[in-house]
Write a protein that holds these residues in place. Sequence first.
Motif, PDB file in Angstrom:
ATOM      1  N   GLY A  30     -12.265 125.802  61.225  1.00 23.40           N
ATOM      2  CA  GLY A  30     -11.570 127.020  61.639  1.00 23.40           C
ATOM      3  C   GLY A  30     -10.057 126.836  61.598  1.00 23.40           C
ATOM      4  O   GLY A  30      -9.327 127.733  61.182  1.00 23.40           O
ATOM      5  N   CYS A  31      -9.586 125.662  62.014  1.00 24.90           N
ATOM      6  CA  CYS A  31      -8.148 125.371  61.944  1.00 24.90           C
ATOM      7  C   CYS A  31      -7.689 125.296  60.495  1.00 24.90           C
ATOM      8  O   CYS A  31      -6.617 125.787  60.150  1.00 24.90           O
ATOM      9  CB  CYS A  31      -7.838 124.068  62.672  1.00 24.90           C
ATOM     10  SG  CYS A  31      -7.989 124.192  64.457  1.00 24.90           S
ATOM     11  N   GLY A  36      -4.956 128.044  55.947  1.00 24.17           N
ATOM     12  CA  GLY A  36      -5.071 128.319  54.518  1.00 24.17           C
ATOM     13  C   GLY A  36      -5.433 127.109  53.675  1.00 24.17           C
ATOM     14  O   GLY A  36      -5.183 127.083  52.476  1.00 24.17           O
ATOM     15  N   VAL A  37      -6.045 126.093  54.297  1.00 22.15           N
ATOM     16  CA  VAL A  37      -6.476 124.905  53.553  1.00 22.15           C
ATOM     17  C   VAL A  37      -7.787 125.241  52.851  1.00 22.15           C
ATOM     18  O   VAL A  37      -8.739 125.679  53.496  1.00 22.15           O
ATOM     19  CB  VAL A  37      -6.672 123.703  54.510  1.00 22.15           C
ATOM     20  CG1 VAL A  37      -7.219 122.502  53.769  1.00 22.15           C
ATOM     21  CG2 VAL A  37      -5.369 123.372  55.211  1.00 22.15           C
ATOM     22  N   GLU A  88       2.091 114.566  50.388  1.00 18.62           N
ATOM     23  CA  GLU A  88       2.355 115.426  51.535  1.00 18.62           C
ATOM     24  C   GLU A  88       1.169 116.325  51.859  1.00 18.62           C
ATOM     25  O   GLU A  88       0.833 116.532  53.028  1.00 18.62           O
ATOM     26  CB  GLU A  88       3.594 116.282  51.287  1.00 18.62           C
ATOM     27  CG  GLU A  88       3.975 117.113  52.494  1.00 18.62           C
ATOM     28  CD  GLU A  88       5.228 117.938  52.252  1.00 18.62           C
ATOM     29  OE1 GLU A  88       5.369 118.965  52.945  1.00 18.62           O
ATOM     30  OE2 GLU A  88       6.046 117.578  51.405  1.00 18.62           O
ATOM     31  N   LYS A  89       0.499 116.839  50.842  1.00 20.52           N
ATOM     32  CA  LYS A  89      -0.655 117.714  51.063  1.00 20.52           C
ATOM     33  C   LYS A  89      -1.774 116.953  51.768  1.00 20.52           C
ATOM     34  O   LYS A  89      -2.382 117.456  52.713  1.00 20.52           O
ATOM     35  CB  LYS A  89      -1.141 118.255  49.716  1.00 20.52           C
ATOM     36  CG  LYS A  89      -2.189 119.308  49.819  1.00 20.52           C
ATOM     37  CD  LYS A  89      -2.504 119.875  48.443  1.00 20.52           C
ATOM     38  CE  LYS A  89      -3.553 120.960  48.543  1.00 20.52           C
ATOM     39  NZ  LYS A  89      -3.882 121.502  47.233  1.00 20.52           N
ATOM     40  N   SER A  90      -2.021 115.726  51.346  1.00 20.33           N
ATOM     41  CA  SER A  90      -3.049 114.896  51.965  1.00 20.33           C
ATOM     42  C   SER A  90      -2.686 114.554  53.409  1.00 20.33           C
ATOM     43  O   SER A  90      -3.537 114.580  54.292  1.00 20.33           O
ATOM     44  CB  SER A  90      -3.232 113.615  51.147  1.00 20.33           C
ATOM     45  OG  SER A  90      -4.191 112.785  51.732  1.00 20.33           O
ATOM     46  N   VAL A  91      -1.426 114.239  53.638  1.00 20.89           N
ATOM     47  CA  VAL A  91      -0.967 113.890  54.986  1.00 20.89           C
ATOM     48  C   VAL A  91      -1.104 115.093  55.918  1.00 20.89           C
ATOM     49  O   VAL A  91      -1.576 114.963  57.043  1.00 20.89           O
ATOM     50  CB  VAL A  91       0.488 113.368  54.949  1.00 20.89           C
ATOM     51  CG1 VAL A  91       1.056 113.237  56.345  1.00 20.89           C
ATOM     52  CG2 VAL A  91       0.546 112.038  54.223  1.00 20.89           C
ATOM     53  N   ILE A  95      -3.344 115.226  59.240  1.00 23.19           N
ATOM     54  CA  ILE A  95      -2.749 115.477  60.561  1.00 23.19           C
ATOM     55  C   ILE A  95      -3.396 116.697  61.220  1.00 23.19           C
ATOM     56  O   ILE A  95      -3.726 116.665  62.407  1.00 23.19           O
ATOM     57  CB  ILE A  95      -1.221 115.651  60.456  1.00 23.19           C
ATOM     58  CG1 ILE A  95      -0.577 114.311  60.115  1.00 23.19           C
ATOM     59  CG2 ILE A  95      -0.636 116.213  61.741  1.00 23.19           C
ATOM     60  CD1 ILE A  95       0.899 114.396  59.795  1.00 23.19           C
ATOM     61  N   LEU A  96      -3.588 117.764  60.461  1.00 24.46           N
ATOM     62  CA  LEU A  96      -4.219 118.964  61.015  1.00 24.46           C
ATOM     63  C   LEU A  96      -5.631 118.660  61.497  1.00 24.46           C
ATOM     64  O   LEU A  96      -6.011 119.035  62.604  1.00 24.46           O
ATOM     65  CB  LEU A  96      -4.236 120.093  59.982  1.00 24.46           C
ATOM     66  CG  LEU A  96      -4.931 121.384  60.415  1.00 24.46           C
ATOM     67  CD1 LEU A  96      -4.278 121.962  61.670  1.00 24.46           C
ATOM     68  CD2 LEU A  96      -4.907 122.393  59.283  1.00 24.46           C
ATOM     69  N   GLY A  97      -6.399 117.948  60.691  1.00 19.79           N
ATOM     70  CA  GLY A  97      -7.770 117.603  61.083  1.00 19.79           C
ATOM     71  C   GLY A  97      -7.813 116.725  62.318  1.00 19.79           C
ATOM     72  O   GLY A  97      -8.601 116.947  63.241  1.00 19.79           O
TER      73      GLY A  97
END
Length: 122
Positions: A30-31, A36-37, A88-91, A95-97
């Motif tokens: 949900g996050c 928008g991932v 950066e996209k992977s990081v 971090i969000l997860g």
Amino acid sequence: MEIILSNMEIFVWLFAYLLTVALSGKVVRGCFDKAGVPDVNDERESVGGVIGKLENVLVLTIVMVEAYTALALIFAAKNIVRIDKNDEKSVNYYILGTLANFTWSLVMAMLAKFVIIYLSPS
């Protein structure tokens, strides 16, 4: 340090573990959706899901035994492992997860403690 739990406390903690582990993937997804991932469904996400479930159990257990400084150790260890990533996209994904899962686990642990403190017979 001896920990003695009543039957009600055992039930509350078991329910918290079950609910936290069962719903953590949905909370993290949900996050990701809110941010928008895109849905990846690759090996990285599968491994991350297993790591997340183990993180849920560790966070709940640490809160249950009131060893709060150990929470910082888990968070720091996860970040040290990922320090070599330059994408950066992977990081950001990581971090969000991590933050979503960690927050979910802490919220569920605090709810369990609230139920135990305020609903246990005194």
